[in-house]
Design an enzyme around this catalytic site. Structure first.
Site, PDB file in Angstrom:
ATOM      1  N   GLY A 171     -14.954  -3.449   2.943  1.00  0.00           N
ATOM      2  CA  GLY A 171     -15.844  -2.565   3.690  1.00  0.00           C
ATOM      3  C   GLY A 171     -16.811  -3.401   4.509  1.00  0.00           C
ATOM      4  O   GLY A 171     -17.863  -3.790   4.027  1.00  0.00           O
TER       5      GLY A 171
ATOM      6  N   CYS B  41      -6.656   7.964   2.218  1.00  0.00           N
ATOM      7  CA  CYS B  41      -6.545   7.995   3.680  1.00  0.00           C
ATOM      8  C   CYS B  41      -7.127   9.306   4.196  1.00  0.00           C
ATOM      9  O   CYS B  41      -6.660  10.374   3.828  1.00  0.00           O
ATOM     10  CB  CYS B  41      -5.096   7.870   4.136  1.00  0.00           C
ATOM     11  SG  CYS B  41      -4.961   8.029   5.930  1.00  0.00           S
TER      12      CYS B  41
ATOM     13  N   ASN C 230     -12.171   2.648   0.825  1.00  0.00           N
ATOM     14  CA  ASN C 230     -11.487   3.035   2.057  1.00  0.00           C
ATOM     15  C   ASN C 230     -12.549   3.437   3.083  1.00  0.00           C
ATOM     16  O   ASN C 230     -13.747   3.295   2.841  1.00  0.00           O
ATOM     17  CB  ASN C 230     -10.513   4.186   1.762  1.00  0.00           C
ATOM     18  CG  ASN C 230      -9.349   4.209   2.762  1.00  0.00           C
ATOM     19  OD1 ASN C 230      -9.544   3.983   3.955  1.00  0.00           O
ATOM     20  ND2 ASN C 230      -8.163   4.488   2.277  1.00  0.00           N
ATOM     21  N   THR C 231     -12.138   3.959   4.214  1.00  0.00           N
ATOM     22  CA  THR C 231     -13.082   4.333   5.269  1.00  0.00           C
ATOM     23  C   THR C 231     -13.820   5.617   4.912  1.00  0.00           C
ATOM     24  O   THR C 231     -13.373   6.395   4.082  1.00  0.00           O
ATOM     25  CB  THR C 231     -12.332   4.569   6.590  1.00  0.00           C
ATOM     26  OG1 THR C 231     -11.310   5.543   6.362  1.00  0.00           O
ATOM     27  CG2 THR C 231     -11.706   3.283   7.091  1.00  0.00           C
TER      28      THR C 231
ATOM     29  N   LYS D 178      -6.836   2.630  -4.695  1.00  0.00           N
ATOM     30  CA  LYS D 178      -7.814   2.494  -3.610  1.00  0.00           C
ATOM     31  C   LYS D 178      -8.665   3.746  -3.506  1.00  0.00           C
ATOM     32  O   LYS D 178      -8.178   4.825  -3.193  1.00  0.00           O
ATOM     33  CB  LYS D 178      -7.101   2.230  -2.280  1.00  0.00           C
ATOM     34  CG  LYS D 178      -8.063   1.913  -1.138  1.00  0.00           C
ATOM     35  CD  LYS D 178      -7.343   1.283   0.035  1.00  0.00           C
ATOM     36  CE  LYS D 178      -8.311   0.856   1.123  1.00  0.00           C
ATOM     37  NZ  LYS D 178      -7.627   0.162   2.223  1.00  0.00           N
TER      38      LYS D 178
ATOM     39  N   ASN E 163       0.858  -1.179   0.000  1.00  0.00           N
ATOM     40  CA  ASN E 163       0.000   0.000   0.000  1.00  0.00           C
ATOM     41  C   ASN E 163       0.901   1.237   0.000  1.00  0.00           C
ATOM     42  O   ASN E 163       1.740   1.409   0.876  1.00  0.00           O
ATOM     43  CB  ASN E 163      -0.915  -0.028   1.231  1.00  0.00           C
ATOM     44  CG  ASN E 163      -1.889   1.137   1.262  1.00  0.00           C
ATOM     45  OD1 ASN E 163      -1.504   2.269   1.491  1.00  0.00           O
ATOM     46  ND2 ASN E 163      -3.165   0.848   1.033  1.00  0.00           N
TER      47      ASN E 163
ATOM     48  N   ASN F  23      -2.795   4.321  -2.334  1.00  0.00           N
ATOM     49  CA  ASN F  23      -3.673   4.825  -1.281  1.00  0.00           C
ATOM     50  C   ASN F  23      -3.927   6.322  -1.467  1.00  0.00           C
ATOM     51  O   ASN F  23      -3.223   7.156  -0.897  1.00  0.00           O
ATOM     52  CB  ASN F  23      -3.033   4.541   0.082  1.00  0.00           C
ATOM     53  CG  ASN F  23      -3.922   4.917   1.236  1.00  0.00           C
ATOM     54  OD1 ASN F  23      -4.994   5.490   1.049  1.00  0.00           O
ATOM     55  ND2 ASN F  23      -3.493   4.607   2.442  1.00  0.00           N
TER      56      ASN F  23
END
Lengths: 250, 304
Positions: free
Chosen positions: B243, B130, B192-193, B165, B99, B127
């Site tokens: 997820g 984030c 991702n979150t 991502k 990542n 990534n």
């Protein structure tokens, strides 16, 4: 080596206001656990496990005793478990207390729900012939627990914030009365640990820390604490929770 | 016999299940619980150009059916990861996905270049999503032009397949997916979150020291499923779905939505054996719902 395994609840009781004592049976964990380590317990309906210190290990019975404070939904749920029910635990997790068996006396300084691991340690120290003294701090009288158990280990001073029981004030207020000792062990809220370390200055000491944990095994980096050691940080769950008093920056 | 194997660019997976970045460190801790060779692949914790300490604590908070984290990309830096962590994972003969994170496009390029020399690393996960760092990260993931630009730059220097991502913190996931596909991405990693916050009632302030954090866990699953389902209709590159996955049934749902493989994140915290447990159950679940292979189920949740 830690395992993720089922433990069977053998007893649960409220021993002081919102303070629960729970015994759990699991042969492997009871054999492997040492004072200072914790269980990372799964609580039904919750994403994160709850780290709870080990208060007593009964190897002969294959049981572990933990004490926890009912403070939120997770611990409320934990307190509702009954004898015979099972709970998933990762354990024994973290590193326990280490000490020189050659020392002759130790001082235990605990605050609130930081006290249980010190009882586990105190019993082991007594077993090794080391004299033990304890200073235990609580908010108020109805939250006091394990006074008699500590008295069996050695001279014990009880302190409450509001003076409703024992001495009034903070644990650091009675440090002067406790006399000489070779090494101290302390566990409790960070501000208490800071005062203890400041007041005891150069005395050699060991502390145990609490923090919100993610994985509980060192993989997620949620529970780091600054340190002067290489890398600039330590992980509370897997490098600790026990550290030398001068090892981490509080 | 149900076939679990999946072929993706750079990745020859014996099964479609891998731990998600950031939830598995570099594998050492979980290797105490099970043999990592059971995994389809491992996605390592994010690597940046230099070592990063990350955010102040508290860094995690529990939420209903999930959690918030704001770790802040703490890592020892790409070079140390290649020297100390990749060789450990290489022992398990499992494909490793690195990542790659950064504050600037140059930093992404620098990290991607470093992984060219790591033999066990079979693919990069870019990534750009984030939510927990002040510079870079999600800025790249919320602007399709910036996302395409950094994808192109990394593709230009890396000999590894690049899975980008994506962040769910945008309104047009399809536009983003199309932009990075056009920029040369070999695959997508989604999602991702999602950014969230929790306020402590006693302290009257956000619980996380970073104030906001990325929400993960089961609560995220419907959002991930919807975004993958939408993206699948417009892009042809493979998707690694993630997820809120915690069961083999969840994996099948992601496959039906259009994911080609899956990553398991927060579930590892609840159950350290989550990945092997899911892998063990997957053949039975596929069979129960009428599939003979993982690839057979991909995209089958879309109406014809």
């Amino acid at each position: 080596m830690k395992k993720c395994t089922e433990m069977i609840v053998t007893s649960v009781r409220e021993i002081a206001l919102d303070i629960f004592e729970m015994s759990l049976a699991n042969e492997y964990i009871a054999t492997a656990a040492v004072p200072g380590q914790f269980l990372h317990l799964f609580v039904d309906g919750h994403t994160l496990r709850r780290p709870i210190s080990i208060a007593e290990v009964a190897r002969d019975k294959g049981t572990i005793t933990i004490l926890f404070k009912r403070i939120g939904d997770g611990t409320k749920r934990l307190a509702s478990l009954e004898a015979g029910m099972s709970v998933s635990a990762i354990g024994p997790a973290g590193n326990g207390f280490t000490y020189k068996t050659s020392m002759s006396s130790a001082l235990l300084v605990g605050g609130g729900i930081g006290i249980p691991p010190l009882y586990c340690l105190g019993k082991e120290l007594r077993h090794s012939g080391i004299h033990v003294k304890a200073i235990l701090g609580f908010q108020t009288e109805n939250q006091v627990f394990y006074e008699e158990k500590f008295q069996e280990l050695g001279k014990t001073y009880i302190v409450t914030d509001d003076g409703s029981y024992g001495y009034q004030g903070l644990v650091t207020d009675v440090l002067d009365q406790s006399g000489k000792f070779d090494h101290y062990f302390s566990c409790g809220p960070i501000p208490m640990l800071q005062s203890v370390i400041n007041k005891l200055g150069d005395q050699s000491g060991t502390i145990s820390l609490e923090e919100r944990l993610g994985c509980g095994i060192g993989a997620c980096f949620a529970c780091v604490i600054p340190s002067d050691t290489e890398g600039g940080y330590r992980k509370i769950c897997s490098d600790g929770p026990v550290f030398a008093a001068n090892e981490v920056v509080l | 016999m149900t076939q679990l194997c999946v072929e993706l660019p750079g990745l020859n997976l014996k099964n479609p299940v891998m731990p998600a970045s950031g939830c598995f460190g570099f594998g050492r801790e979980y290797s105490e619980f099970y043999d990592l060779k059971k995994l389809g692949a491992v996605i390592m914790k994010a690597a940046t150009g230099d070592a990063r300490y990350g955010n102040k604590t508290p860094r995690v908070a529990e939420t209903p059916s999930g959690m918030l984290n704001a770790i802040g990309l703490q890592n020892p830096g790409a070079e140390k990861i290649i020297a100390n962590e990749v060789p450990f994972l290489a022992k398990y003969n499992v494909p490793v996905i690195a990542n790659v994170a950064g504050s600037t496009a140059d930093e992404y390029v620098k990290v991607a270049l470093a992984f060219n020399n790591a033999e066990a690393v079979k693919a990069l996960e870019l990534n750009i999503s984030c939510p927990n760092v002040t510079e870079g990260g999600i800025q790249f993931g919320t602007d399709p032009d910036m996302a395409a630009d950094v994808t192109e730059k990394v593709k230009a220097v890396s000999h590894l397949p690049v899975y980008v991502k994506l962040s769910p913190n945008i309104s047009d996931i399809v536009g983003m997916a199309k932009a990075v596909e056009a920029a040369g991405a070999d695959g997508l990693s989604m999602i991702n979150t999602i950014t969230g916050m929790q306020i402590n009632l006693t302290g009257r302030e956000p619980l996380l020291a970073n104030q906001t954090g990325g929400m993960s866990g089961r609560a995220l699953k419907p959002i991930a499923i919807r975004m993958i389902y939408e993206a699948r209709q417009y892009v042809s590159i493979p998707i690694i779905g993630m997820g809120g996955i915690s069961t083999a049934e969840d994996v099948l749902e992601f496959l039906l939505a259009g994911a080609n493989a899956v990553a398991v994140g927060t579930a590892n915290f609840q159950n350290p054996n989550a990945c092997p447990d899911i892998i063990e159950n997957l053949p039975y679940v596929l069979q129960q719902y009428g599939f003979t292979s993982v690839t057979d189920a991909v995209g089958k949740g879309h109406r014809r």
